[in-house]
Design a protein around this motif. Sequence first.
Motif, PDB file in Angstrom:
ATOM      1  N   PHE A  22       0.834  -1.204   0.000  1.00 51.66           N
ATOM      2  CA  PHE A  22       0.000   0.000   0.000  1.00 51.66           C
ATOM      3  C   PHE A  22       0.871   1.257   0.000  1.00 51.66           C
ATOM      4  O   PHE A  22       0.398   2.342   0.336  1.00 51.66           O
ATOM      5  CB  PHE A  22      -0.892   0.023   1.249  1.00 51.66           C
ATOM      6  CG  PHE A  22      -2.005  -0.997   1.240  1.00 51.66           C
ATOM      7  CD1 PHE A  22      -2.250  -1.780   0.134  1.00 51.66           C
ATOM      8  CD2 PHE A  22      -2.809  -1.184   2.355  1.00 51.66           C
ATOM      9  CE1 PHE A  22      -3.265  -2.725   0.120  1.00 51.66           C
ATOM     10  CE2 PHE A  22      -3.829  -2.113   2.368  1.00 51.66           C
ATOM     11  CZ  PHE A  22      -4.060  -2.897   1.238  1.00 51.66           C
ATOM     12  N   SER A  23       2.119   1.153  -0.377  1.00 54.63           N
ATOM     13  CA  SER A  23       3.064   2.265  -0.260  1.00 54.63           C
ATOM     14  C   SER A  23       2.755   3.391  -1.239  1.00 54.63           C
ATOM     15  O   SER A  23       2.073   3.202  -2.244  1.00 54.63           O
ATOM     16  CB  SER A  23       4.499   1.759  -0.484  1.00 54.63           C
ATOM     17  OG  SER A  23       4.642   1.213  -1.783  1.00 54.63           O
ATOM     18  N   HIS A  24       3.275   4.580  -0.913  1.00 58.99           N
ATOM     19  CA  HIS A  24       3.161   5.764  -1.769  1.00 58.99           C
ATOM     20  C   HIS A  24       1.709   6.116  -2.075  1.00 58.99           C
ATOM     21  O   HIS A  24       1.318   6.316  -3.227  1.00 58.99           O
ATOM     22  CB  HIS A  24       3.942   5.560  -3.070  1.00 58.99           C
ATOM     23  CG  HIS A  24       5.416   5.352  -2.870  1.00 58.99           C
ATOM     24  ND1 HIS A  24       6.313   6.379  -2.720  1.00 58.99           N
ATOM     25  CD2 HIS A  24       6.135   4.203  -2.756  1.00 58.99           C
ATOM     26  CE1 HIS A  24       7.529   5.889  -2.533  1.00 58.99           C
ATOM     27  NE2 HIS A  24       7.449   4.570  -2.555  1.00 58.99           N
ATOM     28  N   ASN A  25       0.892   6.187  -1.034  1.00 57.00           N
ATOM     29  CA  ASN A  25      -0.473   6.682  -1.130  1.00 57.00           C
ATOM     30  C   ASN A  25      -0.660   7.749  -0.050  1.00 57.00           C
ATOM     31  O   ASN A  25       0.329   8.367   0.395  1.00 57.00           O
ATOM     32  CB  ASN A  25      -1.473   5.526  -0.958  1.00 57.00           C
ATOM     33  CG  ASN A  25      -1.623   4.702  -2.215  1.00 57.00           C
ATOM     34  OD1 ASN A  25      -2.293   5.113  -3.157  1.00 57.00           O
ATOM     35  ND2 ASN A  25      -1.000   3.526  -2.246  1.00 57.00           N
ATOM     36  N   ASN A  26      -1.874   7.961   0.365  1.00 55.79           N
ATOM     37  CA  ASN A  26      -2.122   8.920   1.436  1.00 55.79           C
ATOM     38  C   ASN A  26      -3.012   8.294   2.514  1.00 55.79           C
ATOM     39  O   ASN A  26      -3.923   8.937   3.038  1.00 55.79           O
ATOM     40  CB  ASN A  26      -2.763  10.195   0.874  1.00 55.79           C
ATOM     41  CG  ASN A  26      -2.736  11.348   1.858  1.00 55.79           C
ATOM     42  OD1 ASN A  26      -1.805  11.455   2.662  1.00 55.79           O
ATOM     43  ND2 ASN A  26      -3.747  12.193   1.818  1.00 55.79           N
ATOM     44  N   PHE A  27      -2.747   7.025   2.807  1.00 53.39           N
ATOM     45  CA  PHE A  27      -3.483   6.359   3.871  1.00 53.39           C
ATOM     46  C   PHE A  27      -3.165   7.034   5.205  1.00 53.39           C
ATOM     47  O   PHE A  27      -2.032   7.465   5.461  1.00 53.39           O
ATOM     48  CB  PHE A  27      -3.107   4.876   3.937  1.00 53.39           C
ATOM     49  CG  PHE A  27      -3.709   4.052   2.843  1.00 53.39           C
ATOM     50  CD1 PHE A  27      -5.083   3.829   2.794  1.00 53.39           C
ATOM     51  CD2 PHE A  27      -2.914   3.483   1.852  1.00 53.39           C
ATOM     52  CE1 PHE A  27      -5.649   3.057   1.788  1.00 53.39           C
ATOM     53  CE2 PHE A  27      -3.465   2.711   0.841  1.00 53.39           C
ATOM     54  CZ  PHE A  27      -4.838   2.503   0.809  1.00 53.39           C
ATOM     55  N   THR A  28      -4.175   7.109   6.053  1.00 50.57           N
ATOM     56  CA  THR A  28      -4.021   7.768   7.344  1.00 50.57           C
ATOM     57  C   THR A  28      -4.409   6.815   8.476  1.00 50.57           C
ATOM     58  O   THR A  28      -4.794   5.670   8.239  1.00 50.57           O
ATOM     59  CB  THR A  28      -4.904   9.026   7.407  1.00 50.57           C
ATOM     60  OG1 THR A  28      -6.267   8.664   7.152  1.00 50.57           O
ATOM     61  CG2 THR A  28      -4.468  10.058   6.386  1.00 50.57           C
TER      62      THR A  28
END
Length: 965
Positions: free
Chosen positions: A319-325
């Motif tokens: 799930f890298s390089h996203n904007n998960f919070t």
Amino acid sequence: MVMSLFFYYSFLCFVLLISECFSSSFDHHHLCSPTEASALIKFKQSFQNMSEEYYRDWSDGDCSPKTKSWNESRDCCSWDGVTCDLLNGHVIGLDLSCSQIVVTFHPNSTLFQLHHLHTLNLAYNHFNYSSIPHNIGRLANLRHLNLSDAWFQGKIPTEISYLSNLVSLDLSYSYGLQLDERTFVTMLHNLTNLELLSLSEVNISSPIPLNISSSLRYLDLDNTNLRGVLTESFFHLPNSLETLKLSSNDLLKGVFPKIHRRNTLLMELDISDTGISGELPDSVGTFSSLNILNLQRCHFSGSIPDSIGNLTQITELDFSHNNFTGHIPSTISKLKHLTGLHLSSNSFSGEITDVFSNLQQLRYLYLFRNSFIGLFPTSILNLRRLERLDMSSNSLSSPLPKNASILQNLNYLDLSYNSLNGTIPSWVFSLPLLSSVSLHHNRFRGIADEVIKTNPTLERLDLSHNQLSGSFAQSLANLKNLYYLDLSSNKITNDITGINITFPSLGFLHLSSCELKDIPYLLRNVKTLVYLDISNNKISGQIPKWFSGMRWDSLQFLNLSHNSLTGNLPRLHYYTLQYLDLKFNSLQGPLPSSICNMSSLILLDLSRNNISNSIPSCLGSMANLTVLDLRKNNFTGSLPTLCVHSTSLSTIVINGNRFEGPVPVSVSLEVLDVGNNAINDTFPAWLGSLEELQVLVLKSNKFHGPISTCQTEFCFTKLRIFDLSRNNFSGSLPAEVFGIFKAMIKLDNEDTGEIKYMRLSDTSYEDSVTLVIKGQDIELQRISTIMTTIDLSSNHFEGVIPKTLKDLSSLWLLNLSHNNIRGDIPMELGQLNTLEALDLSWNRLTGMIPQELTRMNFLAFLNLSQNHLIGPIPHGLQFNTFGNDSYGSNLDLCGPPLSKQCGTSDSSHLPQPLEEEEDESESYFFSGFTWESVVIGYSFGLVVGTVMWSLMFKYRKPKWFVEFF
């Protein structure tokens, strides 16, 4: 059931018997069809003369030519890569993958005579950018076709969609193939038996297909320029589909749909590097058979749903390089088969919860570039199979646990850019397979007292930017295979210099920005150095003889800059050196000619020392020299002819010396700065022919004469900094020269919006320059690619301001002050939308200030003082911010910010047109004086002069008088 097995084994025995019969009579009878054997031989002859050396230029060397075994004296069915039907002898399989074939594929190749082929594999060869022939459609019996990575290009023929028996089709990684939308749709419609379709890197440029064949098990459409919106209906996948790859299609948009039915067979889903956005829905848990889920580099936001724990078969989760919070969901602990967890480069926050204890198969854990805080999670220490751990660029703020001996498989550890503190435990250096440790940019104060055992695997250790001090270096003495060691930016003093330790394999040593007072003595024991940086310390005195006498046979980079070294520069024996940086010291004496023995030298930076005398002439024969920076020394004499044997020299900076003579001719310069010397020369017009020249600084010398025009049609095409200030140039401003400054017309970053800087790759050297900005000398430590300036101030230029300046739309600074420029200020200058500083002071400009200048939205500095401008000062935008100093000594200007009001009808004081041309300097000198005042002044001067003359004769040598005046 028993009867079925009986007949099956009977048939198998029969086939083996027939095969043995054929084998026993091989010398007397060829099974292979003579026609097909001939077709194969002719195909081989089309490329057999191609040299193996040419193949090795692009191959990885692992391939071997299978056609070497092809000999007409043997049955073709026994040739490598050839498979025959044992009953009729027809060639049904041809596997020439990775066979060093380098040939242009002929449209009428004899391969198309093999009508019975079921399998054709030509992958990993070089077909020289041929097109796939239309005759491929003649192979109607093909079931498996593989042309991947075979250097085909052009349009994929429509005939390929007619091979209705195809079970697998692989056209991936040829990088030049195109598939039009119509052929793509026909292919998906006609090839109803297709189970594997790989078109990765094929340029399809088509909407994403809505219907996928029910027989497909593997579909790879990576990087195919697909476009459209991923909908829920698309994810109602055929029950047979096991692998779906759609990565690197940034025109694919939409959100991850909410799936309402369970997908039981899909094992790999890759939609990375696409435009998919939004939150990840709970329904992601319906893909319960997934082994691999790759969502990296999309635009996901929000938290990871707890339903991720339903993917109990998952092995790779990216799930890298996203904007998960939010937090890492606790349900991840259910993923017991997980081998790789990639959550880096997101916006996760809070403490890292201990969710890792159950992940006993985990080998790769990447949590870097998030906002995690708090303690180092101890559950990580239970991961027996963990090989790589990267938690860098967070805000972890605790000591490391003292015991992590269970991490026996760890080979890579990166905890840099955190706030970890305390002492570094010994396990960090002693784990049996650990090869790379990065703990830089933390707050560690020391290393555990335990003596580190010999570690045969640790090769890279970065402890820079911490608070290390004391005698910790002895703890590292047993790291015998260390190749890279960075201890820079710590509080290391001389404790390291006297330690008798040896690093037999050390190649890179960084000790910059410590508190060293001497060159480390341990260097005597290091024989394998490639890179040595001990810059920015407190090292004083002369360079020791033992150091200059070291014979490092592999040393390429040496940086001793920003110290207090004194004495003459000694003879150095580092003949492999490529980068020598000694700037910001107090070295003196001449530059030894032995410097030329370093024939591999690329960068020589001796700036800001006290080195004197002339430059050795041999410096011009250094073929690899790219940067020569000698600024702010005491060099004298003429510059030698540079770049005689090379076209590599791109930067020459000799600013701030005492050089004389002409500018030496060079051929490939990007930066030429000869400012602040005593060079007596005319304008070197030959510089205009240098295609790469970007920075030209000739200021503060004795240049004279006019600026001559270019001798070629294209010149100064990349020039961005043009500084001729403080010389004796004369003549008119060169309007035709300004018109060809192409780099000042368009910004380098217009397409990307990114500001870049001029620098020498693979080094820390960045081009720098000193400019007059807003009336002050300012040194720019690096030159951005949007820096565009023209400074012609303090010369003797005449004439008018050329209107061609208006075309330099990216111009940032324009300084024409302290010249003899006449006429009006062109209103066209108002088109310089990016101009930030304009200085036209100390000239003879007349007329009004054009209202059009108020259009310059970025103008932050304006100086029009000491001219003959008249009328009201314009108002609006930036002009409302300028004070009185911008307009001083223009007696006929009025309006704010000046106290003089506009609107008076008396115009007797304004300059009147003259009927005849008069000497302008005389008119300027006597302006405002009547003939009466001139006569009175003349008479008074005559009386005073007579008295002084008589005193001089009376007292003979009036030294006091001469000194006074």
